[in-house]
Write a protein that holds these residues in place. Structure first.
Motif, PDB file in Angstrom:
ATOM      1  N   ARG A 129       0.838  -1.201   0.000  1.00  0.00           N
ATOM      2  CA  ARG A 129       0.000   0.000   0.000  1.00  0.00           C
ATOM      3  C   ARG A 129       0.873   1.252   0.000  1.00  0.00           C
ATOM      4  O   ARG A 129       1.816   1.388   0.781  1.00  0.00           O
ATOM      5  N   VAL A 130       0.512   2.167  -0.876  1.00  0.00           N
ATOM      6  CA  VAL A 130       1.261   3.408  -1.062  1.00  0.00           C
ATOM      7  C   VAL A 130       0.300   4.581  -0.927  1.00  0.00           C
ATOM      8  O   VAL A 130      -0.819   4.551  -1.458  1.00  0.00           O
ATOM      9  N   LEU A 131       0.717   5.610  -0.231  1.00  0.00           N
ATOM     10  CA  LEU A 131      -0.016   6.876  -0.189  1.00  0.00           C
ATOM     11  C   LEU A 131       0.778   7.897  -1.000  1.00  0.00           C
ATOM     12  O   LEU A 131       1.953   8.143  -0.725  1.00  0.00           O
ATOM     13  N   TYR A 132       0.100   8.477  -2.015  1.00  0.00           N
ATOM     14  CA  TYR A 132       0.753   9.476  -2.853  1.00  0.00           C
ATOM     15  C   TYR A 132       0.123  10.834  -2.561  1.00  0.00           C
ATOM     16  O   TYR A 132      -1.081  11.034  -2.759  1.00  0.00           O
ATOM     17  N   ILE A 133       0.932  11.780  -2.051  1.00  0.00           N
ATOM     18  CA  ILE A 133       0.454  13.113  -1.683  1.00  0.00           C
ATOM     19  C   ILE A 133       0.983  14.114  -2.705  1.00  0.00           C
ATOM     20  O   ILE A 133       2.193  14.344  -2.809  1.00  0.00           O
ATOM     21  N   ASP A 134       0.041  14.725  -3.471  1.00  0.00           N
ATOM     22  CA  ASP A 134       0.423  15.662  -4.535  1.00  0.00           C
ATOM     23  C   ASP A 134      -0.775  16.583  -4.784  1.00  0.00           C
ATOM     24  O   ASP A 134      -1.933  16.131  -4.817  1.00  0.00           O
ATOM     25  N   ASP A 135      -0.517  17.872  -4.941  1.00  0.00           N
ATOM     26  CA  ASP A 135      -1.620  18.818  -5.165  1.00  0.00           C
ATOM     27  C   ASP A 135      -2.134  18.796  -6.606  1.00  0.00           C
ATOM     28  O   ASP A 135      -3.106  19.470  -6.932  1.00  0.00           O
ATOM     29  N   ASP A 136      -1.493  18.011  -7.473  1.00  0.00           N
ATOM     30  CA  ASP A 136      -1.918  17.889  -8.871  1.00  0.00           C
ATOM     31  C   ASP A 136      -2.735  16.607  -9.021  1.00  0.00           C
ATOM     32  O   ASP A 136      -2.171  15.501  -9.079  1.00  0.00           O
ATOM     33  N   PRO A 137      -4.097  16.702  -9.091  1.00  0.00           N
ATOM     34  CA  PRO A 137      -4.933  15.495  -9.189  1.00  0.00           C
ATOM     35  C   PRO A 137      -4.614  14.670 -10.425  1.00  0.00           C
ATOM     36  O   PRO A 137      -4.656  13.432 -10.379  1.00  0.00           O
ATOM     37  N   GLY A 153      -4.938   4.394   8.249  1.00  0.00           N
ATOM     38  CA  GLY A 153      -4.622   3.119   7.625  1.00  0.00           C
ATOM     39  C   GLY A 153      -3.147   2.818   7.605  1.00  0.00           C
ATOM     40  O   GLY A 153      -2.300   3.683   7.874  1.00  0.00           O
ATOM     41  N   HIS A 154      -2.827   1.576   7.292  1.00  0.00           N
ATOM     42  CA  HIS A 154      -1.438   1.138   7.242  1.00  0.00           C
ATOM     43  C   HIS A 154      -0.907   1.300   5.818  1.00  0.00           C
ATOM     44  O   HIS A 154      -1.451   0.738   4.870  1.00  0.00           O
ATOM     45  N   PHE A 155       0.145   2.076   5.686  1.00  0.00           N
ATOM     46  CA  PHE A 155       0.812   2.245   4.387  1.00  0.00           C
ATOM     47  C   PHE A 155       2.254   1.766   4.514  1.00  0.00           C
ATOM     48  O   PHE A 155       2.928   2.039   5.515  1.00  0.00           O
ATOM     49  N   HIS A 156       2.708   1.068   3.485  1.00  0.00           N
ATOM     50  CA  HIS A 156       4.084   0.615   3.493  1.00  0.00           C
ATOM     51  C   HIS A 156       5.052   1.741   3.170  1.00  0.00           C
ATOM     52  O   HIS A 156       6.204   1.722   3.607  1.00  0.00           O
ATOM     53  N   VAL A 157       4.584   2.725   2.384  1.00  0.00           N
ATOM     54  CA  VAL A 157       5.447   3.833   2.010  1.00  0.00           C
ATOM     55  C   VAL A 157       4.580   5.024   1.611  1.00  0.00           C
ATOM     56  O   VAL A 157       3.433   4.859   1.166  1.00  0.00           O
ATOM     57  N   VAL A 158       5.128   6.224   1.777  1.00  0.00           N
ATOM     58  CA  VAL A 158       4.464   7.456   1.356  1.00  0.00           C
ATOM     59  C   VAL A 158       5.339   8.113   0.296  1.00  0.00           C
ATOM     60  O   VAL A 158       6.548   8.299   0.493  1.00  0.00           O
ATOM     61  N   ALA A 159       4.725   8.461  -0.844  1.00  0.00           N
ATOM     62  CA  ALA A 159       5.398   9.262  -1.864  1.00  0.00           C
ATOM     63  C   ALA A 159       4.889  10.687  -1.700  1.00  0.00           C
ATOM     64  O   ALA A 159       3.674  10.935  -1.792  1.00  0.00           O
ATOM     65  N   LEU A 160       5.758  11.633  -1.480  1.00  0.00           N
ATOM     66  CA  LEU A 160       5.373  12.972  -1.039  1.00  0.00           C
ATOM     67  C   LEU A 160       5.940  14.034  -1.966  1.00  0.00           C
ATOM     68  O   LEU A 160       7.154  14.144  -2.153  1.00  0.00           O
ATOM     69  N   ASP A 161       5.036  14.823  -2.545  1.00  0.00           N
ATOM     70  CA  ASP A 161       5.452  15.921  -3.427  1.00  0.00           C
ATOM     71  C   ASP A 161       5.955  17.094  -2.587  1.00  0.00           C
ATOM     72  O   ASP A 161       5.542  17.284  -1.431  1.00  0.00           O
ATOM     73  N   HIS A 162       6.842  17.899  -3.178  1.00  0.00           N
ATOM     74  CA  HIS A 162       7.423  19.012  -2.434  1.00  0.00           C
ATOM     75  C   HIS A 162       6.430  20.163  -2.276  1.00  0.00           C
ATOM     76  O   HIS A 162       6.191  20.646  -1.170  1.00  0.00           O
ATOM     77  N   PHE A 163       5.828  20.607  -3.396  1.00  0.00           N
ATOM     78  CA  PHE A 163       4.934  21.764  -3.340  1.00  0.00           C
ATOM     79  C   PHE A 163       3.510  21.306  -3.034  1.00  0.00           C
ATOM     80  O   PHE A 163       2.925  20.498  -3.755  1.00  0.00           O
ATOM     81  N   LEU A 164       2.938  21.858  -1.953  1.00  0.00           N
ATOM     82  CA  LEU A 164       1.577  21.527  -1.521  1.00  0.00           C
ATOM     83  C   LEU A 164       0.787  22.818  -1.343  1.00  0.00           C
ATOM     84  O   LEU A 164       1.370  23.910  -1.257  1.00  0.00           O
ATOM     85  N   PRO A 165      -0.543  22.719  -1.287  1.00  0.00           N
ATOM     86  CA  PRO A 165      -1.355  23.939  -1.181  1.00  0.00           C
ATOM     87  C   PRO A 165      -0.968  24.817   0.005  1.00  0.00           C
ATOM     88  O   PRO A 165      -1.005  26.052  -0.087  1.00  0.00           O
ATOM     89  N   THR A 166      -0.641  24.206   1.102  1.00  0.00           N
ATOM     90  CA  THR A 166      -0.197  24.969   2.280  1.00  0.00           C
ATOM     91  C   THR A 166       1.157  24.417   2.712  1.00  0.00           C
ATOM     92  O   THR A 166       1.257  23.283   3.172  1.00  0.00           O
ATOM     93  N   GLY A 167       2.197  25.187   2.530  1.00  0.00           N
ATOM     94  CA  GLY A 167       3.518  24.740   2.925  1.00  0.00           C
ATOM     95  C   GLY A 167       4.141  23.811   1.894  1.00  0.00           C
ATOM     96  O   GLY A 167       3.783  23.813   0.717  1.00  0.00           O
ATOM     97  N   THR A 168       5.067  22.973   2.374  1.00  0.00           N
ATOM     98  CA  THR A 168       5.765  22.032   1.502  1.00  0.00           C
ATOM     99  C   THR A 168       5.788  20.652   2.149  1.00  0.00           C
ATOM    100  O   THR A 168       5.382  20.475   3.303  1.00  0.00           O
ATOM    101  N   GLY A 169       6.295  19.715   1.385  1.00  0.00           N
ATOM    102  CA  GLY A 169       6.429  18.364   1.930  1.00  0.00           C
ATOM    103  C   GLY A 169       7.379  18.296   3.104  1.00  0.00           C
ATOM    104  O   GLY A 169       7.302  17.364   3.924  1.00  0.00           O
ATOM    105  N   LEU A 170       8.276  19.267   3.208  1.00  0.00           N
ATOM    106  CA  LEU A 170       9.186  19.290   4.354  1.00  0.00           C
ATOM    107  C   LEU A 170       8.425  19.436   5.661  1.00  0.00           C
ATOM    108  O   LEU A 170       8.835  18.891   6.694  1.00  0.00           O
ATOM    109  N   ASP A 171       7.301  20.160   5.633  1.00  0.00           N
ATOM    110  CA  ASP A 171       6.475  20.300   6.830  1.00  0.00           C
ATOM    111  C   ASP A 171       5.862  18.957   7.234  1.00  0.00           C
ATOM    112  O   ASP A 171       5.763  18.630   8.420  1.00  0.00           O
TER     113      ASP A 171
END
Length: 348
Positions: free
Chosen positions: A7-15, A48-66
């Motif tokens: 299971r992967v969670l992909y976080i990106d502001d581009d749908p 939920g349980h995710f094995h890994v998260v793929a995280l984009d840098h630019f997000l609507p509020t702040g960045t992936g660093l946050d």
């Protein structure tokens, strides 16, 4: 959940990019959920349980660093592969320092999906290896704790058994009037107390691998003084120590060595009912220890035949050799100063 599902969670502001990644990873056997902002992504991680998260840098509020900062404070957070379209390598470096396990440059080329898949696969494998290592280390710690608890109990029982034997010897000593027999029983009792003292130190200490030699000698000298008084000796026994640690097996040799030297001082330094001071001195400098037993009696410098049966002298020589040290006699105008210098740790 079956182990085969990754299971992967992909976080990106581009749908659109999110759906593209979801389809591409699904074809490779991954189950992918999407989030378009940090808050919803963190909520999904909590749910939920995710094995890994793929995280984009630019997000609507702040960045992936946050997001990385929040995840770093959470126990058991999934590994993060950082995705950045920024051409600046400083962003990738910041992400890795913030806790990301890998990063992938974000492009519109097919190469991006291949690199992302590879990074996710590697992150999952590394996480499983890390978890297996943590489990193995925990099992080792638990096994060590059980062994140390068992060893402490064994030392407790041995110390108690030796205390019983010592009590029997003292009862026998009280029932005997012959001075030679009384002296022999007192010496036997002192040797028993020397060994019992090590086991008592071990089961009352958090460390079963070593003994605080200064504390052990202070307790041993107190026991020896009591034993010698019961045998009719009136000399005063004192101890001066400096801190030091020795392995448990060496503590036994040190205890027997000191016991024999002190017993000899009680017997021979002040003959014909005399009395005086006997000093046990321990100094530890670096990896070397030095123990001396000093008196102000008639004096002996190690020359000629020993008095009595010579058993005590043979035991002293044997213990000194087992410690990797040698006996020495210090010059004195009056009395005897005998000791041994030896390494605190067993020589290699």
């Amino acid at each position: 959940m079956p182990l085969s599902i990754r299971r992967v969670l992909y976080i990106d502001d581009d749908p659109g990019m999110g759906r593209l990644v979801q389809k591409a990873l699904a074809r490779r056997g991954f189950e992918v959920e999407l989030a378009t902002d940090a808050d919803s992504g963190l909520d999904l991680i909590d749910q939920g349980h995710f094995h890994v998260v793929a995280l984009d840098h630019f997000l609507p509020t702040g960045t992936g660093l946050d997001v990385l900062e929040v995840l770093r404070g959470r126990q058991g957070a999934p590994p993060v592969v950082y995705v950045t379209a920024s051409a600046e390598t400083t962003v990738a470096v910041q992400a890795l320092k913030a806790g990301a396990v890998d990063y992938v440059p974000k492009t519109i080329a097919a190469e991006f999906l291949e690199l992302l898949t590879s990074a996710i696969d590697q992150a999952i494998q590394n996480a499983r290896l890390k978890r297996a290592k943590e489990i193995a280390e925990q099992e080792v710690r638990e096994a060590r704790d059980r062994a140390e608890a068992l060893l402490a109990e064994v030392n407790h029982r041995v110390a108690n058994s030796l205390a019983i034997v010592s009590s029997m010897v003292r009862y026998q000593l009280k029932a005997i009037e012959d001075p030679v027999c009384r002296a022999a029983l007192a010496e036997t009792d002192a040797r028993i107390l020397a060994v019992a003292g090590v086991h008592r130190r071990l089961y009352t200490s958090a460390n079963v691998r070593s003994v605080a030699i200064d504390e052990y000698l202070q307790g041993l000298v107190s026991d020896l003084a009591s034993s010698m008084r019961q045998a009719g000796h009136r000399s005063q026994l004192r101890v001066e120590t400096s801190p030091g640690e020795v392995p448990t097996d060496r503590a036994v040799s040190i205890g027997v060595l000191v016991t024999e030297l002190v017993t000899n001082a009680f017997k021979y330094a002040y003959p014909e009912g005399g009395e005086g001071d006997i000093l046990v001195r321990l100094s530890c400098e670096g990896d070397t220890a030095r123990i001396t037993v000093e008196d102000e009696g008639i004096g002996w410098h190690g020359e000629g035949a020993p008095k009595g049966t010579g058993l005590g002298s043979r035991i002293v020589q044997s213990m000194a050799r087992s410690l990797g040290g040698e006996l020495f006699w210090l010059p004195r105008a009056k009395g005897t100063a005998v000791g041994v210098s030896f390494p605190l740790l067993r020589p290699a």
